[in-house]
Design a protein around this motif. Structure first.
Motif, PDB file in Angstrom:
ATOM      1  N   ASP A 104       0.813  -1.218   0.000  1.00  0.00           N
ATOM      2  CA  ASP A 104       0.000   0.000   0.000  1.00  0.00           C
ATOM      3  C   ASP A 104       0.843   1.264   0.000  1.00  0.00           C
ATOM      4  O   ASP A 104       0.394   2.312  -0.464  1.00  0.00           O
ATOM      5  N   ALA A 127       0.243   9.318   5.790  1.00  0.00           N
ATOM      6  CA  ALA A 127      -0.978   9.797   6.435  1.00  0.00           C
ATOM      7  C   ALA A 127      -2.223   9.086   5.909  1.00  0.00           C
ATOM      8  O   ALA A 127      -3.153   8.801   6.671  1.00  0.00           O
ATOM      9  N   ASP A 128      -2.233   8.750   4.607  1.00  0.00           N
ATOM     10  CA  ASP A 128      -3.439   8.132   4.053  1.00  0.00           C
ATOM     11  C   ASP A 128      -3.579   6.660   4.418  1.00  0.00           C
ATOM     12  O   ASP A 128      -4.614   6.043   4.136  1.00  0.00           O
ATOM     13  N   ARG A 131      -5.001   5.543   9.063  1.00  0.00           N
ATOM     14  CA  ARG A 131      -6.343   5.246   9.584  1.00  0.00           C
ATOM     15  C   ARG A 131      -6.667   3.757   9.566  1.00  0.00           C
ATOM     16  O   ARG A 131      -7.612   3.318  10.214  1.00  0.00           O
ATOM     17  N   ASP A 154       0.438   9.234  13.076  1.00  0.00           N
ATOM     18  CA  ASP A 154       0.785   8.426  11.894  1.00  0.00           C
ATOM     19  C   ASP A 154       1.840   7.363  12.200  1.00  0.00           C
ATOM     20  O   ASP A 154       2.269   6.648  11.294  1.00  0.00           O
ATOM     21  N   ARG A 188      -9.707  -2.181   5.029  1.00  0.00           N
ATOM     22  CA  ARG A 188     -10.000  -1.518   3.753  1.00  0.00           C
ATOM     23  C   ARG A 188     -11.416  -1.847   3.275  1.00  0.00           C
ATOM     24  O   ARG A 188     -12.161  -0.967   2.834  1.00  0.00           O
TER      25      ARG A 188
END
Length: 218
Positions: A104, A127-128, A131, A154, A188
């Motif tokens: 990823d 950062a993306d 989560r 993060d 996801r």
């Protein structure tokens, strides 16, 4: 599909440009090649690669522009050590967690310190991706199935026991080192379900956060 349980370490012995792409060769005397054939998949530092050539305890694979852009192979050099795992079979033990070998993004080692006989690493994630990373959840780092022990923004903490350090490339990690990250697939898919297929004409759904909590998912 893989488990994140490393079977052997190999050494990158060749990087050959093929147009804009790369063909790499890995020598792996500790890997069992008896059931490996052309077209099979081998996770190499967490990246699912297709075997295009086989030699004596070695294999070659194509690395596309997409893979170079998303993984540490863009900075790889001859002599680098690689974590290796052959693809799952129906009789394999699922000792880690389900890993696809589709990286990823890249993380970076922030710190390293001893904790008893273990080693603790703080890794900074993009950062993306942060989560999807949860305390006591699973993450694949350079193809290794690991447990997240803490999360701060993060960054996330890994505690590496001696056996894992000895059987993988982890013992060589130092602050500044870049690593391949693959987050938990369930996170996801769960996000996509909660979005209701945003951007696509998805059927209406009655799935809510409250229902997920009632069912024990949250």
């Amino acid at each position: 599909m893989f488990t994140g349980i490393i079977e052997a370490m190999g050494t990158l012995t060749e990087l050959r440009r093929q147009g804009e792409d790369v063909v790499l060769t890995v020598e792996a005397p500790g890997l069992d090649f008896s059931d490996v054939k052309l077209g099979d998949s081998i996770a190499t530092n967490g990246v699912c690669l297709t075997v295009i050539a086989l030699g004596d305890k070695r294999y070659s694979a194509d690395v596309s522009l997409e893979t170079l852009a998303r993984t540490g192979f863009a900075q790889a050099k001859v002599g680098d050590r690689m974590n290796l795992e052959k693809a799952l079979t129906p009789s394999s033990r699922l000792g880690g967690h389900l890993v696809s070998g589709h990286v990823d993004g890249m993380g970076q080692v922030m710190s390293r310190r001893s904790s008893g006989r273990a080693i603790e690493y703080w890794i900074k994630a993009p950062a993306d991706l942060s989560r999807y990373i949860a305390e006591k959840g699973s993450i694949a780092v350079d193809g290794i199935s690991l447990t997240v022990n803490a999360v701060k923004g993060d960054a996330f903490l890994l505690t590496i026991v001696p056996h894992t350090a000895e059987e993988t490339t982890i013992a060589r990690w130092k602050p500044g080192h870049r690593v391949n990250l693959e987050v938990d697939q369930i996170a996801r898919y769960l996000e996509r379900l909660l979005q209701g297929g945003a951007g696509a004409q998805a059927p209406s759904s009655t799935l809510t956060l409250a229902k997920l909590a009632q069912s024990g998912f949250l």
